[in-house]
Design a protein around this motif. Sequence first.
Motif, PDB file in Angstrom:
ATOM      1  N   TYR A 196      -3.012   5.137  -3.201  1.00  0.00           N
ATOM      2  CA  TYR A 196      -4.007   6.166  -2.917  1.00  0.00           C
ATOM      3  C   TYR A 196      -3.448   7.456  -3.487  1.00  0.00           C
ATOM      4  CZ  TYR A 196      -6.048   2.624   0.027  1.00  0.00           C
ATOM      5  OH  TYR A 196      -6.619   1.457   0.464  1.00  0.00           O
TER       6      TYR A 196
ATOM      7  N   GLU B  35      -8.450  13.210  -3.218  1.00  0.00           N
ATOM      8  CA  GLU B  35      -7.795  12.872  -1.958  1.00  0.00           C
ATOM      9  C   GLU B  35      -7.951  11.377  -1.719  1.00  0.00           C
ATOM     10  OE1 GLU B  35      -8.673  13.858   2.622  1.00  0.00           O
ATOM     11  OE2 GLU B  35      -8.500  15.626   1.301  1.00  0.00           O
ATOM     12  N   ASN B  36      -6.830  10.680  -1.827  1.00  0.00           N
ATOM     13  CA  ASN B  36      -6.777   9.229  -1.600  1.00  0.00           C
ATOM     14  C   ASN B  36      -7.691   8.438  -2.533  1.00  0.00           C
ATOM     15  OD1 ASN B  36      -4.804   9.476   0.413  1.00  0.00           O
ATOM     16  ND2 ASN B  36      -6.355   9.861   1.966  1.00  0.00           N
TER      17      ASN B  36
ATOM     18  N   GLU C 224       0.842  -1.190   0.000  1.00  0.00           N
ATOM     19  CA  GLU C 224       0.000   0.000   0.000  1.00  0.00           C
ATOM     20  C   GLU C 224       0.882   1.247   0.000  1.00  0.00           C
ATOM     21  OE1 GLU C 224      -2.743   1.322   3.440  1.00  0.00           O
ATOM     22  OE2 GLU C 224      -3.780  -0.307   2.396  1.00  0.00           O
ATOM     23  N   LYS C 225       0.587   2.187  -0.920  1.00  0.00           N
ATOM     24  CA  LYS C 225       1.400   3.404  -1.025  1.00  0.00           C
ATOM     25  C   LYS C 225       0.494   4.621  -1.219  1.00  0.00           C
ATOM     26  CE  LYS C 225       5.300   0.929  -2.948  1.00  0.00           C
ATOM     27  NZ  LYS C 225       6.189   0.716  -4.066  1.00  0.00           N
ATOM     28  N   TYR C 226       0.953   5.749  -0.726  1.00  0.00           N
ATOM     29  CA  TYR C 226       0.259   7.025  -0.902  1.00  0.00           C
ATOM     30  C   TYR C 226       1.125   7.877  -1.816  1.00  0.00           C
ATOM     31  CZ  TYR C 226      -2.813   5.564   2.828  1.00  0.00           C
ATOM     32  OH  TYR C 226      -3.731   4.862   3.579  1.00  0.00           O
TER      33      TYR C 226
ATOM     34  N   SER D 288      -3.474  11.435  -4.472  1.00  0.00           N
ATOM     35  CA  SER D 288      -3.965  12.750  -4.048  1.00  0.00           C
ATOM     36  C   SER D 288      -3.324  13.815  -4.923  1.00  0.00           C
ATOM     37  CB  SER D 288      -3.620  13.015  -2.579  1.00  0.00           C
ATOM     38  OG  SER D 288      -4.286  12.099  -1.736  1.00  0.00           O
TER      39      SER D 288
ATOM     40  N   PRO E  26      -8.424   5.528  -4.622  1.00  0.00           N
ATOM     41  CA  PRO E  26      -7.809   4.201  -4.604  1.00  0.00           C
ATOM     42  C   PRO E  26      -7.635   3.630  -6.015  1.00  0.00           C
ATOM     43  CG  PRO E  26     -10.125   4.019  -4.020  1.00  0.00           C
ATOM     44  CD  PRO E  26      -9.837   5.485  -4.203  1.00  0.00           C
TER      45      PRO E  26
ATOM     46  N   ARG F  39       1.370  11.478  -4.583  1.00  0.00           N
ATOM     47  CA  ARG F  39       0.838  12.795  -4.927  1.00  0.00           C
ATOM     48  C   ARG F  39       1.100  13.084  -6.398  1.00  0.00           C
ATOM     49  NH1 ARG F  39      -1.716  15.469  -1.608  1.00  0.00           N
ATOM     50  NH2 ARG F  39      -1.699  17.341  -2.872  1.00  0.00           N
TER      51      ARG F  39
ATOM     52  N   THR G 221     -13.882  10.556  -3.227  1.00  0.00           N
ATOM     53  CA  THR G 221     -12.493  11.003  -3.093  1.00  0.00           C
ATOM     54  C   THR G 221     -12.239  12.282  -3.885  1.00  0.00           C
ATOM     55  OG1 THR G 221     -11.620   9.745  -4.984  1.00  0.00           O
ATOM     56  CG2 THR G 221     -11.749   8.591  -2.851  1.00  0.00           C
TER      57      THR G 221
END
Length: 184
Positions: free
Chosen positions: A24, A157-158, A2-4, A26, A160, A6, A134
Amino acid sequence: MEKYIRVPLQDEEIKALEAGDYVYISGTIYTARDAAHKRMYEAMNENENIPLNLEHNVIYYMGPSPAREGHPIGSAGPTTSSRMDKYAPLFMDHGLKGMIGKGKRSKEVVDAIVRNGAVYFAAVGGAGAILSKTIKKAEVIAYDDLGTEAIRKLEVENLPAIVVIDSKGNNLYETAVKAYRKIK
């Protein structure tokens, strides 16, 4: 994993993504479908400006339903990506780093992903109402005459998604089938 991440995407961030990663997203992304892709493609081939800067950006293959009162956008599920395969290599050659859609991509698109250090994400089809939550802001920036296929600028925002094709050309659709066959 799992990674976030931008947007705009950075090269190091893209290189760290692997097929199968849950991400996710953003930041600012853009929507465009067949008709908008065709217009931008034709403009680019005529050396004309297009309505968005592709550099390090992400295009979400999506045409939303109308927004309900108090919401920035309606249902926001992905469109079948193969319909954009004719246009995607040129867009990546001009700096596009990410695409969000659903379904397989052509060999030409996979080659362009590797050549340009880009990435292809899949969003879950049929989950448009959930995905719309989102999206914090949406505005039409070009081709308003195309209705739902107009180009929109989205603040997400996030959001998926799953990395399907990473910058090295690893393709989850191929590796998952092979893994499944080994289990059977």
